[in-house]
Design a protein around this motif. Structure first.
Motif, short mmCIF file in Angstrom:
data_model
loop_
_atom_site.label_atom_id
_atom_site.label_comp_id
_atom_site.label_asym_id
_atom_site.label_seq_id
_atom_site.Cartn_x
_atom_site.Cartn_y
_atom_site.Cartn_z
N ASP A 46 -18.43 -46.06 -41.52
CA ASP A 46 -19.21 -47.24 -41.13
C ASP A 46 -20.68 -46.90 -40.88
N GLY A 47 -21.06 -45.66 -41.14
CA GLY A 47 -22.45 -45.26 -40.96
C GLY A 47 -22.81 -44.81 -39.57
N LYS A 48 -21.81 -44.66 -38.68
CA LYS A 48 -22.07 -44.25 -37.31
C LYS A 48 -21.96 -42.74 -37.16
N ALA A 49 -22.57 -42.21 -36.08
CA ALA A 49 -22.49 -40.78 -35.80
C ALA A 49 -21.04 -40.37 -35.56
N LEU A 50 -20.69 -39.15 -35.95
CA LEU A 50 -19.33 -38.66 -35.79
C LEU A 50 -19.02 -38.35 -34.33
N ASP A 51 -17.80 -38.65 -33.93
CA ASP A 51 -17.29 -38.26 -32.63
C ASP A 51 -16.77 -36.84 -32.76
N MET A 52 -17.40 -35.89 -32.07
CA MET A 52 -17.08 -34.48 -32.26
C MET A 52 -15.76 -34.05 -31.63
N LEU A 53 -15.10 -34.94 -30.90
CA LEU A 53 -13.86 -34.55 -30.24
C LEU A 53 -12.66 -35.39 -30.66
N SER A 54 -12.77 -36.11 -31.78
CA SER A 54 -11.64 -36.87 -32.27
C SER A 54 -11.70 -36.96 -33.79
N SER A 55 -10.67 -37.51 -34.39
CA SER A 55 -10.65 -37.65 -35.84
C SER A 55 -11.62 -38.73 -36.29
N ASN A 56 -12.19 -38.57 -37.48
CA ASN A 56 -13.14 -39.51 -38.05
C ASN A 56 -12.86 -39.67 -39.53
N ILE A 57 -13.23 -40.83 -40.08
CA ILE A 57 -13.30 -40.98 -41.53
C ILE A 57 -14.71 -40.54 -41.90
N VAL A 58 -14.84 -39.30 -42.33
CA VAL A 58 -16.14 -38.66 -42.51
C VAL A 58 -16.70 -38.97 -43.90
N LEU A 59 -18.01 -39.19 -43.96
CA LEU A 59 -18.72 -39.36 -45.22
C LEU A 59 -19.94 -38.45 -45.22
N VAL A 60 -19.98 -37.52 -46.18
CA VAL A 60 -21.17 -36.69 -46.40
C VAL A 60 -21.62 -36.93 -47.82
N ALA A 61 -22.91 -37.16 -48.00
CA ALA A 61 -23.41 -37.48 -49.34
C ALA A 61 -24.92 -37.33 -49.38
N THR A 62 -25.48 -37.35 -50.59
CA THR A 62 -26.92 -37.47 -50.70
C THR A 62 -27.34 -38.78 -50.04
N ASN A 63 -28.58 -38.89 -49.66
CA ASN A 63 -29.02 -40.09 -48.95
C ASN A 63 -28.81 -41.35 -49.78
N ARG A 64 -29.12 -41.28 -51.07
CA ARG A 64 -28.94 -42.45 -51.94
C ARG A 64 -27.47 -42.79 -52.14
N ALA A 65 -26.65 -41.77 -52.39
CA ALA A 65 -25.22 -42.03 -52.58
C ALA A 65 -24.59 -42.52 -51.28
N HIS A 66 -25.06 -42.01 -50.16
CA HIS A 66 -24.56 -42.45 -48.86
C HIS A 66 -24.79 -43.94 -48.68
N ARG A 67 -26.00 -44.40 -49.02
CA ARG A 67 -26.29 -45.83 -48.91
C ARG A 67 -25.41 -46.64 -49.88
N ASP A 68 -25.23 -46.12 -51.08
CA ASP A 68 -24.39 -46.81 -52.07
C ASP A 68 -22.96 -46.95 -51.57
N ILE A 69 -22.42 -45.87 -50.99
CA ILE A 69 -21.04 -45.87 -50.52
C ILE A 69 -20.87 -46.80 -49.32
N LEU A 70 -21.80 -46.77 -48.38
CA LEU A 70 -21.70 -47.68 -47.23
C LEU A 70 -21.74 -49.14 -47.69
N THR A 71 -22.57 -49.43 -48.66
CA THR A 71 -22.65 -50.80 -49.17
C THR A 71 -21.34 -51.22 -49.80
N LEU A 72 -20.71 -50.34 -50.58
CA LEU A 72 -19.43 -50.65 -51.20
C LEU A 72 -18.34 -50.82 -50.13
N HIS A 73 -18.34 -49.95 -49.15
CA HIS A 73 -17.32 -50.02 -48.11
C HIS A 73 -17.42 -51.32 -47.31
#
Length: 262
Positions: free
Chosen positions: A233-260
């Motif tokens: 969802d584009g939010k900072a990761l919680d370092m002490l629990s499970s997350n749906i993590v997304l790492v990407a180039t800045n442009r691809a990151h924006r593309d993926i968040l928009t699709l999601h």
């Protein structure tokens, strides 16, 4: 901002590289022997004697080297942290245990150090290929001794995206739309090798459900190289629990968040 000096950070980096050299030798030797394999939650969630031995070895090294720090690790030999105050180490003794057991490749050993919730250093050991990807915001990122440059900031449609196979299969988190929008998609089945492909520019991005020890090291290296890291969802990761993590180039990151979010 970390309280550690650049000299201290470089000293820690070199110390952990020595640990990882020992770990690699132990792991390679263990691969020549019969593995003791057990199920955790089910037959797709495995643990071996190597996972446990590696974690005990690394955690013992950390406790002697940095006695005041806390450890978050996969196999139960760490601490039960309630916050990210002070220095916190993350340990994944074998990332991609299924790959380790069945394929003998595409697995890693990962360690990370954070201070007051800020990334300091990360290490991802590609055991089979004998390469450690390591570094942090104060010293840069290296593949062994080779300093890495930031990957090209391509769009989603210009590169390969790496996704969790199970969640792609069931169309979760918009992974089906993301896979269709990318130039291509792959399933690696382990966080460390997937992070390596992204920081090396071999993949445009990677997303999966991960525990803190799965993403802690990769986040340090990726952010240092200017990549975007967040939850789906584009939010900072919680370092002490499970997350749906997304790492990407800045442009691809924006593309993926928009699709999601569509």
């Amino acid at each position: 901002m970390t309280l550690l000096s650049q000299f201290e950070i470089q000293e820690i980096d070199q110390t952990v590289l020595l640990w990882l050299n020992d770990i690699r030798q132990k792991t390679i030797a263990a691969m020549q022997q019969r593995l003791d394999v057990h199920e955790k939650r089910d037959n797709r969630d495995l643990v071996t004697n190597v996972d446990q031995d590696n974690e005990k070895f690394i955690n013992d090294k950390i406790r002697h080297f940095d006695a005041e720090a806390h450890i978050v690790s996969e196999e139960g030999f760490g601490d039960h942290n309630q916050d990210m105050n002070g220095r916190v180490w993350f340990v994944d003794p074998i990332d991609g245990t299924m790959n380790f057991v069945k394929q003998k490749t595409d697995f890693a050993v990962m360690i990370a150090l954070y201070e007051d919730n800020q990334p300091v250093l990360g290490w991802i050991l590609d055991v089979v290929n004998n390469v450690v990807y390591h570094g942090g915001p104060q010293i840069g990122v290296f593949a062994n001794q080779l300093r890495l440059k930031p990957p090209i900031d391509d769009n989603l449609s210009e590169g390969i995206v790496l996704l969790s196979g199970a969640r792609l299969l069931y169309g979760m988190f918009g992974y089906d739309k993301i896979a269709k929008a990318a130039l291509g998609y792959r399933v690696i089945g382990a966080a460390g090798p997937s992070f390596i492909r992204v920081i090396m520019g071999q993949a445009i991005g990677y997303s999966s459900k991960m525990m803190p020890w799965d993403f802690a090291a990769g986040q340090v290296l990726a952010k240092t190289l200017g990549l975007s890291v967040s939850d789906i969802d584009g939010k900072a990761l919680d370092m002490l629990s499970s997350n749906i993590v997304l790492v990407a180039t800045n442009r691809a990151h924006r593309d993926i968040l928009t699709l999601h979010q569509s």
